[in-house]
Design an enzyme around this catalytic site. Structure first.
Site, short mmCIF file in Angstrom:
data_model
loop_
_atom_site.label_atom_id
_atom_site.label_comp_id
_atom_site.label_asym_id
_atom_site.label_seq_id
_atom_site.Cartn_x
_atom_site.Cartn_y
_atom_site.Cartn_z
CG ASP A 38 -2.09 0.88 1.13
OD1 ASP A 38 -2.28 1.48 0.06
OD2 ASP A 38 -2.84 1.01 2.12
N GLY A 72 0.21 5.39 -4.47
CA GLY A 72 -0.35 6.67 -4.90
C GLY A 72 0.27 7.83 -4.14
NE ARG A 73 -1.27 6.73 1.14
CZ ARG A 73 -1.41 5.84 2.11
NH1 ARG A 73 -1.16 6.19 3.36
NH2 ARG A 73 -1.79 4.62 1.85
CD1 TRP A 74 7.52 6.25 -2.52
CD2 TRP A 74 7.19 6.46 -4.74
NE1 TRP A 74 8.75 6.18 -3.14
CE2 TRP A 74 8.57 6.31 -4.50
CE3 TRP A 74 6.76 6.60 -6.05
CZ2 TRP A 74 9.52 6.30 -5.52
CZ3 TRP A 74 7.70 6.59 -7.07
CH2 TRP A 74 9.06 6.44 -6.80
CG HIS A 108 -0.03 1.82 -9.30
ND1 HIS A 108 -0.24 1.53 -7.97
CD2 HIS A 108 -1.12 2.53 -9.70
CE1 HIS A 108 -1.40 2.02 -7.59
NE2 HIS A 108 -1.96 2.64 -8.62
CD GLU A 130 -13.19 -5.07 -1.63
OE1 GLU A 130 -11.98 -5.34 -1.49
OE2 GLU A 130 -14.10 -5.92 -1.53
NE ARG A 141 -7.27 1.69 -6.03
CZ ARG A 141 -6.13 1.92 -5.41
NH1 ARG A 141 -5.11 2.41 -6.07
NH2 ARG A 141 -6.00 1.69 -4.13
CG LEU A 166 9.80 -16.84 -2.49
CD1 LEU A 166 10.48 -15.93 -1.48
CD2 LEU A 166 9.16 -16.00 -3.59
CG LEU A 168 -5.50 -7.99 8.37
CD1 LEU A 168 -5.81 -9.36 8.97
CD2 LEU A 168 -4.06 -7.97 7.87
CB SER A 169 -8.00 -4.19 3.10
OG SER A 169 -7.76 -2.99 3.78
C1 FPP Z 1 -2.03 0.16 -3.33
O1 FPP Z 1 -1.51 1.47 -3.28
C2 FPP Z 1 -1.48 -0.54 -4.47
C3 FPP Z 1 -2.18 -1.17 -5.47
C4 FPP Z 1 -3.64 -1.25 -5.48
C5 FPP Z 1 -1.49 -1.80 -6.59
C6 FPP Z 1 -0.32 -2.60 -6.17
C7 FPP Z 1 0.43 -3.06 -7.33
C8 FPP Z 1 1.77 -3.18 -7.36
C9 FPP Z 1 2.65 -2.86 -6.23
C10 FPP Z 1 2.42 -3.72 -8.56
C11 FPP Z 1 2.21 -5.19 -8.60
C12 FPP Z 1 2.82 -5.80 -9.72
C13 FPP Z 1 2.18 -6.63 -10.58
C14 FPP Z 1 2.97 -7.32 -11.57
C15 FPP Z 1 0.71 -6.82 -10.57
P1 FPP Z 1 -2.50 2.70 -3.47
O2 FPP Z 1 -2.61 2.99 -4.92
O3 FPP Z 1 -3.79 2.40 -2.77
O4 FPP Z 1 -1.72 3.85 -2.74
P2 FPP Z 1 -2.38 5.04 -1.91
O5 FPP Z 1 -3.08 4.41 -0.74
O6 FPP Z 1 -1.20 5.86 -1.49
O7 FPP Z 1 -3.31 5.77 -2.81
#
Ligand code: FPP
Length: 249
Positions: free
Chosen positions: A25, A28-30, A42, A72, A76, A136, A204-205
């Site tokens: 998680d 987006g904030r990053w 992402h 969910e 978006r 793994l 845990l969503s």
């Molecule tokens: C949550 O952060 C992140 C996601 C919903 C997407 C996670 C996906 C990846 C890390 C890439 C995975 C790689 C593959 C190959 C599928 P957020 O967008 O909710 O962040 P925020 O809470 O800051 O808005």
């Protein structure tokens, strides 16, 4: 001569969990912190996933289940969903060869019916390429929802009762386990001993609700794209401490 002996800080040996679940998680904030669009986060999150997978493998972790897209997340904006759905395609081309070299086996759980064809095919190709690997297991939870998983298991069990395969009284926890999507994992690896959630959210969503019954939970403020080998080691160090305390009782 009197004096207190200075207590030495001993670095305990790491107790490495066999299976770690990660709620990735904060992408987006990053990105926002860098004045970039959310999808930039992402992309960086995918890079972090690659590094953490290899770090986990080097530490001796046997399975990683990563929450890449929840049921969910369809809510978006369409553009963002499209971008995330394209990540597995890029992942297959750019990152899977290195994982394959590292003996990583790729698998997926979740409702794959709703995935765009290209997304599904990229994951199938990754599964196929790595299916004989013995290292793994990188288990993608994609379009995954824990309650939906349990509901589906109940439906299948009810059907088997109707088909007179067994009686309701025969249903055991072990049997339920076999009807869940995590039954693609070896039995000893089905339940994560440790679940990590990044970005400071404390829930845990809908991630592995059955399997997490005894998991240690580790929450960190670090945003997922910043989560690296050191951060993983810190989480495992914390897990080792908790385990040691309870183990002594
Ligand atoms: C949550 O952060 C992140 C996601 C919903 C997407 C996670 C996906 C990846 C890390 C890439 C995975 C790689 C593959 C190959 C599928 P957020 O967008 O909710 O962040 P925020 O809470 O800051 O808005």
């Amino acid at each position: 001569m009197f004096g207190f002996k200075k207590k030495e800080k001993i670095d305990l040996p790491l107790q490495v969990p066999k299976h770690i679940g990660i709620i990735m998680d904060g992408n987006g904030r990053w990105a926002k912190k860098r004045m970039q669009p959310r999808v930039f986060g992402h992309k960086a999150g995918m890079e972090a996933l690659q590094n953490v997978t290899i770090a986990a493998k080097n530490l001796g972790v046997q399975a990683l289940t990563v929450y890449a897209f929840s049921t969910e997340n369809w809510k978006r904006p369409e553009k963002e969903v499209k971008f995330i759905m394209n990540l597995p395609v890029e992942f297959y081309e750019r990152y899977v060869p290195e994982l394959h070299k590292n003996n990583v086996k790729i698998q997926m759980i979740g409702d794959t019916n709703r995935l765009p064809e290209a997304t599904y095919q990229a994951l199938c190709k990754a599964e196929e390429l790595t299916k004989l690997n013995t290292g793994l297991i990188l288990n993608f939870a994609l379009n995954y929802g824990g309650r939906a998983e349990v509901t589906q298991a109940i439906r299948m069990i009810a059907q088997d009762v109707l088909d007179a395969k067994f009686n309701p009284g025969d249903i055991s926890e072990e049997m339920v386990d076999d009807y869940l999507q995590t039954s693609i994992l070896p039995r000893v690896l089905r339940d994560p001993e440790l679940i990590i959630r990044t970005s400071g959210e404390l829930r845990l969503s809908n991630f592995l609700p059955w399997q997490s019954a005894y998991s240690e939970l580790y929450f960190t403020d670090t945003l997922w794209p910043d989560f690296d080998e050191k951060a993983l080691e810190m989480a495992i160090r914390e897990y080792s401490r908790r385990n040691r305390r309870f183990g002594a009782i």
